[in-house]
Design a protein around this motif. Structure first.
Motif: not given
Length: 446
Positions: A327-355
């Protein structure tokens, strides 16, 4: 070994483990106070050192790595000091009170590299960066140790982890998305002046947040055992604590990935995507999406458990990162995928704090001692060593590729491109494997 008793606060003795909203918000403010400086430094210090202070990238990588490796000793001593501390303010809160002002002042000095010779500037950079790391240890380790002292309820810990995620998220948004606009606003074309003014502003905000943490967060579950204990056996017990080992490894890998991405994003947006404006979206999205995860992670992890929830999050994030190059050629598509990935990985940091809090209870069940400070020191060490390894890896990669700010080669651009995709996928895969060994699966009370 004699089991340490934990006299409870009056409200805990009557079964009241619910924390007030003020206390939860103030706990979240603590992470904002400690993380704001670190996020600005993590995102822009490599850029500041190479493009403003004009220091060589490889030398900067050595500064990052050497400073953080020294934390291996410093963090353990801080953790032991917390376990030995007994004051009228408690065991952790004095550290918030007495380190807040020095931490803010050193943060300002980090972004005030004087116009000296190159060797003198490198020495100054190392000393100020190392001092910032020491003060961070003196505050963040007691901060992590505070959570299991506030409540023993897994549901409440998940809520505290969510509030901490919010504090982290806001600090990332300010420390990344707002930094360059503020540098331009305050500097008026002079980046050195702009970085200094921004650092002064952020230092003031950190002081306010740390005051709220000290004032409003209380230690309810205290270890009243004698502060005299043998250090080496305590460290040995920590290294035999399976929950702690998993939490350490999972956290280390998370922050190696975080360090690589936060150091590389500005270069990636400019040299690969060709859209400098995307810096102010990509950088806060790395962990600024914790603001979203702070609300969705506690109910998800309460339902799935930490092991299954974090494992699934890592796998989903891998798929999203593998799709990003398409999706490099499409900034909008790149950002959608990137933000989705960031939300998913952010779930794990709440897990880390509790762990991190759960490792204390696991330790007590196995060894009869809690050692909140020592266990928290190990987790703090994982965050800083992870950031150091990630940042140093990027600096060394840029140096090896012959990166020159005024004349960027195609080889340097390709190094930036594939480092940005390859490291996250590899590290997420390793995180997924590590979290499968998590031994504690207590579900939160309904």
């Amino acid at each position: 070994m004699t089991r340490r008793r934990r006299p409870l606060a009056p409200e805990a003795q009557h079964g009241a483990t619910r924390l007030s909203l003020t206390e939860r918000l103030s706990y979240g403010a603590g992470d904002f106070g400690f993380s704001l400086a670190y996020n600005m430094a993590g995102a822009f210090l490599l850029f500041y050192y190479t493009n403003v202070a004009m220091l060589p990238a490889a030398a900067v990588g050595t500064i990052f790595l050497a400073a953080r490796l020294l934390d291996a000793v410093i963090d353990i001593f801080v953790g032991i000091a917390v376990d030995k501390t007994r004051t009228r303010w408690g065991r952790t809160r004095p550290y918030f009170l007495f380190t807040a002002i020095p931490y803010a002042l050193v943060f300002i000095l980090v972004f005030t590299v004087p116009d000296w010779s190159q060797n003198a500037k490198l020495i100054y950079a190392f000393l100020t960066f190392k001092a910032l790391g020491i003060l961070m240890s003196l505050g963040s380790i007691p901060y992590t140790a505070l959570m299991p002292m506030m409540t023993t309820d897994t549901g409440e810990r998940l809520k505290l982890g969510g509030m901490r995620s919010i504090g982290t998220s806001i600090s990332v948004i300010l420390g990344t998305a707002a930094t360059m606009p503020l540098v331009g606003l305050f500097g008026g074309g002079d980046m050195q002046r702009g970085f200094l003014a921004t650092a002064i502003l952020f230092a003031g905000l950190s002081l306010i947040a740390l005051f709220l943490l000290f004032r409003n967060c209380k230690e309810r579950y205290e270890d009243q055992a004698s502060p005299s204990f043998a250090v080496l056996p305590a460290i040995g017990e920590m290294l035999r604590n399976r929950a702690w080992l998993v939490c350490f490894g999972f956290t280390l890998l998370y922050f190696v990935r975080f360090g690589t991405m936060i150091s590389l994003t500005a270069f990636f947006a400019i040299e690969v995507l060709g859209h400098p404006w995307m810096i102010s979206i990509l950088l806060p999205a790395i962990s600024g999406t914790l603001l979203i995860a702070a609300f969705i992670a506690p109910p998800i992890l309460a339902r799935t458990g930490i092991r299954k929830g974090c494992f699934a999050a890592c796998l989903i994030a891998i798929v999203l990162f593998l799709a990003l190059p398409l999706t490099e050629a499409s900034p909008a598509s790149f950002l959608v995928l990137y933000i989705a990935a960031s939300v998913v990985t952010s779930v794990t940091i709440t897990g880390i704090f509790t762990m991190a809090a759960e490792t204390v209870d696991y330790h007590e069940a196995r060894f009869g001692t809690r050692n909140e400070g020592l266990l928290s020191a190990g987790i703090s060490l994982a965050t800083k060593v992870g950031m150091a390894v990630g940042s140093a890896a990027i600096a060394y990669s840029l140096g090896a590729a012959g990166y020159v700010p005024t004349d960027v080669s195609d080889a340097a651009r390709e190094t930036i491109r594939w480092s940005y995709y390859g490291w996250p996928v590899l590290l997420l895969a390793l995180q997924a494997l590590v979290v499968l060994a998590w031994p504690v699966e207590r579900r939160a009370a309904a």
